[in-house]
Design a protein around this motif. Structure first.
Motif, mmCIF file in Angstrom:
data_model
loop_
_atom_site.group_PDB
_atom_site.id
_atom_site.type_symbol
_atom_site.label_atom_id
_atom_site.label_comp_id
_atom_site.label_asym_id
_atom_site.label_seq_id
_atom_site.Cartn_x
_atom_site.Cartn_y
_atom_site.Cartn_z
ATOM 1 N N GLU A 126 -6.055 62.349 -9.435
ATOM 2 C CA GLU A 126 -7.222 62.034 -10.574
ATOM 3 C C GLU A 126 -7.419 60.665 -11.059
ATOM 4 O OE1 GLU A 126 -7.644 65.124 -13.797
ATOM 5 O OE2 GLU A 126 -6.306 66.300 -12.538
ATOM 6 N N VAL A 127 -8.691 60.255 -11.273
ATOM 7 C CA VAL A 127 -8.809 58.572 -11.509
ATOM 8 C C VAL A 127 -9.759 58.863 -12.722
ATOM 9 C CG1 VAL A 127 -10.051 56.534 -10.810
ATOM 10 C CG2 VAL A 127 -8.493 57.997 -9.409
ATOM 11 N N SER A 128 -9.956 57.885 -13.627
ATOM 12 C CA SER A 128 -10.651 57.641 -14.755
ATOM 13 C C SER A 128 -11.282 56.377 -14.359
ATOM 14 C CB SER A 128 -10.046 57.613 -16.216
ATOM 15 O OG SER A 128 -9.172 58.904 -16.379
ATOM 16 N N LEU A 129 -12.594 56.436 -14.313
ATOM 17 C CA LEU A 129 -13.331 55.154 -14.100
ATOM 18 C C LEU A 129 -14.684 55.058 -15.069
ATOM 19 C CD1 LEU A 129 -13.812 52.577 -12.535
ATOM 20 C CD2 LEU A 129 -14.959 53.674 -10.896
ATOM 21 N N ASP A 176 -26.665 50.197 -20.111
ATOM 22 C CA ASP A 176 -27.794 50.078 -21.140
ATOM 23 C C ASP A 176 -28.810 50.903 -20.804
ATOM 24 O OD1 ASP A 176 -29.155 49.152 -18.799
ATOM 25 O OD2 ASP A 176 -29.300 47.278 -19.323
ATOM 26 N N GLY A 177 -28.605 51.790 -20.121
ATOM 27 C CA GLY A 177 -29.771 53.136 -20.079
ATOM 28 C C GLY A 177 -30.248 52.913 -18.650
ATOM 29 N N ASP A 178 -30.104 51.605 -18.171
ATOM 30 C CA ASP A 178 -30.836 51.537 -16.515
ATOM 31 C C ASP A 178 -29.653 51.001 -15.739
ATOM 32 O OD1 ASP A 178 -32.678 51.141 -14.932
ATOM 33 O OD2 ASP A 178 -33.337 49.077 -15.723
ATOM 34 N N ALA A 179 -29.161 49.745 -16.093
ATOM 35 C CA ALA A 179 -28.342 49.087 -15.349
ATOM 36 C C ALA A 179 -26.892 49.624 -15.562
ATOM 37 C CB ALA A 179 -28.166 47.639 -15.394
ATOM 38 N N VAL A 180 -25.873 49.342 -14.680
ATOM 39 C CA VAL A 180 -24.551 50.060 -14.652
ATOM 40 C C VAL A 180 -23.495 48.960 -14.157
ATOM 41 C CG1 VAL A 180 -22.906 51.801 -13.538
ATOM 42 C CG2 VAL A 180 -25.113 52.415 -14.470
ATOM 43 N N LEU A 181 -22.461 48.848 -15.037
ATOM 44 C CA LEU A 181 -21.360 47.923 -14.684
ATOM 45 C C LEU A 181 -20.007 48.583 -14.628
ATOM 46 C CD1 LEU A 181 -21.963 44.413 -16.305
ATOM 47 C CD2 LEU A 181 -22.293 44.911 -13.805
ATOM 48 N N PRO A 182 -19.378 48.605 -13.654
ATOM 49 C CA PRO A 182 -17.869 49.335 -13.552
ATOM 50 C C PRO A 182 -16.954 48.509 -14.208
ATOM 51 C CG PRO A 182 -18.516 48.641 -11.575
ATOM 52 C CD PRO A 182 -19.670 47.937 -12.197
ATOM 53 N N LEU A 183 -15.902 49.189 -14.858
ATOM 54 C CA LEU A 183 -14.651 48.517 -15.366
ATOM 55 C C LEU A 183 -13.727 48.850 -14.258
ATOM 56 C CD1 LEU A 183 -14.745 49.003 -19.158
ATOM 57 C CD2 LEU A 183 -15.850 47.244 -17.739
ATOM 58 N N LEU A 220 -6.194 54.390 0.446
ATOM 59 C CA LEU A 220 -7.195 55.410 0.590
ATOM 60 C C LEU A 220 -8.702 55.004 0.929
ATOM 61 C CD1 LEU A 220 -6.293 58.032 -2.509
ATOM 62 C CD2 LEU A 220 -5.721 58.212 0.069
ATOM 63 N N PHE A 221 -9.170 53.795 0.384
ATOM 64 C CA PHE A 221 -10.232 53.101 0.355
ATOM 65 C C PHE A 221 -10.471 51.764 0.851
ATOM 66 C CE2 PHE A 221 -9.968 56.328 -2.834
ATOM 67 C CZ PHE A 221 -11.269 57.587 -2.483
ATOM 68 N N ASP A 227 -17.316 50.724 -5.865
ATOM 69 C CA ASP A 227 -18.542 50.332 -5.560
ATOM 70 C C ASP A 227 -19.134 51.799 -4.776
ATOM 71 O OD1 ASP A 227 -18.613 47.882 -5.671
ATOM 72 O OD2 ASP A 227 -18.468 47.417 -3.516
ATOM 73 N N THR A 228 -18.266 52.691 -4.271
ATOM 74 C CA THR A 228 -18.799 54.169 -3.946
ATOM 75 C C THR A 228 -19.084 54.947 -5.205
ATOM 76 O OG1 THR A 228 -17.337 53.973 -1.861
ATOM 77 C CG2 THR A 228 -17.903 56.163 -2.896
ATOM 78 N N VAL A 229 -18.098 54.922 -6.019
ATOM 79 C CA VAL A 229 -18.403 55.755 -7.244
ATOM 80 C C VAL A 229 -19.425 55.203 -8.023
ATOM 81 C CG1 VAL A 229 -17.208 56.813 -9.380
ATOM 82 C CG2 VAL A 229 -15.865 56.387 -7.396
ATOM 83 N N THR A 230 -20.020 54.031 -8.013
ATOM 84 C CA THR A 230 -20.916 53.255 -8.751
ATOM 85 C C THR A 230 -22.233 53.839 -8.160
ATOM 86 O OG1 THR A 230 -19.675 51.542 -9.207
ATOM 87 C CG2 THR A 230 -22.001 51.306 -9.564
ATOM 88 N N HIS A 231 -22.318 53.780 -6.932
ATOM 89 C CA HIS A 231 -23.463 54.069 -6.116
ATOM 90 C C HIS A 231 -23.589 55.696 -6.132
ATOM 91 C CE1 HIS A 231 -25.821 54.731 -2.240
ATOM 92 N NE2 HIS A 231 -26.637 53.588 -2.848
#
Ligand code: AMP
Ligand code: GLY
Length: 423
Positions: free
Chosen positions: A185-188, A193-200, A233-234, A242-246
């Motif tokens: 399991e991974v927490s990401l 801002d409702g539109d754009a997304v930035l991953p930590l 793994l990746f 990037d995969t999870v973001t997309h």
């Protein structure tokens, strides 16, 4: 900036520390906050789930940004009220917060957006539960549909226990019966801002009460970040993120926006890496606890700028947040009886000695001061956070600090980040 943080736990303590350590001269307020953060933020005695009380304080104090820590104020519509009054607020409105507040809402959004998750059935009667348990087979996964403070999920081989768990929640509403998924399991976390997304940067949480992942589910007994094993793994952490973001974060944020429920705040993706690919176990609409305690110490980009950009619809102008390579580990010290029936009011001895261990700081989850002494005030009491150049060093520091602290009857896990291969 004047920043108000709503909440009173270790997660909010970690947020306050990250804001204070920017050295930007922010004036920090926490409502209601906790004794651990009192040296960094002014504690404000208002009820964080009372939208009018929060909005009045914000107006009187000319607060620039409100950061909502826990889910309760989100579900109570605090963000909606503040936005109506033109206040920048990091935290989704009531409609988007259903992503956490209702598991069936989350499933529907995922299905519509084409986001991979376990198959599930929403059941409202005992007969429907029995059918669904038979359909998916053991191990059984039964989840309360609404908010249940981390206690709503049961994973069990025992059919009777699965039924009994469902019974406990059917009266109040519905349950979800889900197929059993297996994998790490991974927490990401994603800022949106409702539109754009930035991953930590990803973290791993330890949900079970005891070593070796046994015992009841808890709010989380420890965490570490980063996850060096993602590289095997990746290819790289970046490729995974990037995969999870997309595949997950962007479609969900787009879907909520299309439904008129823009998600402004922190999207927490609880993921399981199955043989069939990455799947969503749950979403939360807020920073995770205790994952925040290990992610924010690695964040090199000023947190206030990111939260403000998200709150004011400017996230697409922000570069990706940068993280240090430090290994960070947190171990949660819990009260006797946690999670079922925590005993509170017990002395917490040795906190100063623990905090003086190299690379260690403490975050308070549920403490109080009684006659000048620190005592326990809830289930999860303190988080020990340790950073190191390696997980070996971070763990050694964390457990040296843990061993300085004594809480009668208390418990913690000894295996947080054990066996994590060094990156
Ligand atoms: P949740 O509150 O939905 O995150 O669930 C708590 C924990 O229960 C998760 O972190 C998993 O370890 C476990 N869990 C939830 N759903 C499933 C599932 N479908 N299959 C296996 N384990 C699960
Ligand atoms: N650590 C799990 C949660 O924040 O829900």
């Amino acid at each position: 900036m004047k920043i108000l943080v709503l909440g009173s736990g270790a997660r909010e303590h970690a947020i306050v520390l990250a804001l204070a350590e920017e050295d930007a001269g922010h004036e920090l307020y926490a409502a209601p906050g906790n004794v651990g953060m009192a040296t960094r933020a002014e504690l404000v005695a208002i009820d964080p789930v009372d939208p009018a009380a929060v909005a009045d304080f914000v107006a009187d104090t000319a607060v620039d940004l409100v950061v909502i820590g826990p889910e309760a104020p989100l579900v109570a519509g605090v963000a909606d009220t503040l936005r109506t009054r033109g206040v920048p607020v990091f935290g989704p409105g009531r409609a988007a917060a259903q992503l956490e507040g209702s598991k069936s809402f989350a499933k529907r959004v995922m299905d519509t957006a084409g986001v991979p998750t376990g198959r599930s059935v929403r059941a409202q009667t005992r007969a429907e539960v029995v059918d669904a348990l038979a359909r998916f087979g053991a191990p059984h996964v039964v989840k309360a549909d609404g908010l249940a403070a981390g206690k709503g999920v049961l994973v069990t081989e025992d059919h009777d226990a699965a039924l009994a768990h469902a019974d406990a929640y059917l009266d109040a509403g519905a349950v979800l019966v889900e197929e059993f998924l297996t994998g790490p399991e991974v927490s990401l976390f994603f800022l949106s801002d409702g539109d754009a997304v930035l991953p930590l940067s990803p973290a791993q949480d330890y949900k079970r009460a005891s070593d070796g992942d046994v015992g009841p589910n808890t709010g989380g007994m420890g965490a570490y970040s980063p996850l060096p094993w993602l590289r095997e793994l990746f290819g790289s952490e970046q490729a995974f993120v990037d995969t999870v973001t997309h595949d997950i974060a962007e479609p969900v944020i787009r879907q909520l926006d299309a439904e008129g429920a823009p998600f402004i705040g922190l999207l927490y993706a609880g993921l399981i890496l199955t043989e069939q690919g990455i799947k969503v176990i749950e979403f939360n609409a807020r920073f995770g606890d205790p994952e925040t305690q290990v992610v924010l110490p690695r964040l090199q980009t000023p947190l206030s700028g990111l939260l403000m950009a998200a709150a004011s619809g400017r996230l697409d102008h922000e570069p990706r947040p940068q993280f240090s390579d430090d290994a960070v580990v947190t171990v949660v010290l819990a009260s006797e009886g946690y999670p079922q029936a925590p005993i509170t009011g017990r002395p917490v001895v040795g906190a100063d000695a623990a905090a003086s261990v190299d690379g260690v700081h403490l975050v308070h989850a549920a403490t109080a001061v009684r006659d000048g002494d620190l005592v326990t005030a809830g289930g999860r009491v303190l988080g020990i956070v340790a950073r190191g150049d390696s997980f070996t060093q971070a763990r050694e520091r964390a457990y040296r600090a843990v061993d300085e602290i004594e809480i009668e009857g208390g418990h913690h896990r000894r295996d947080i980040a054990a066996g994590v291969a060094e990156g």
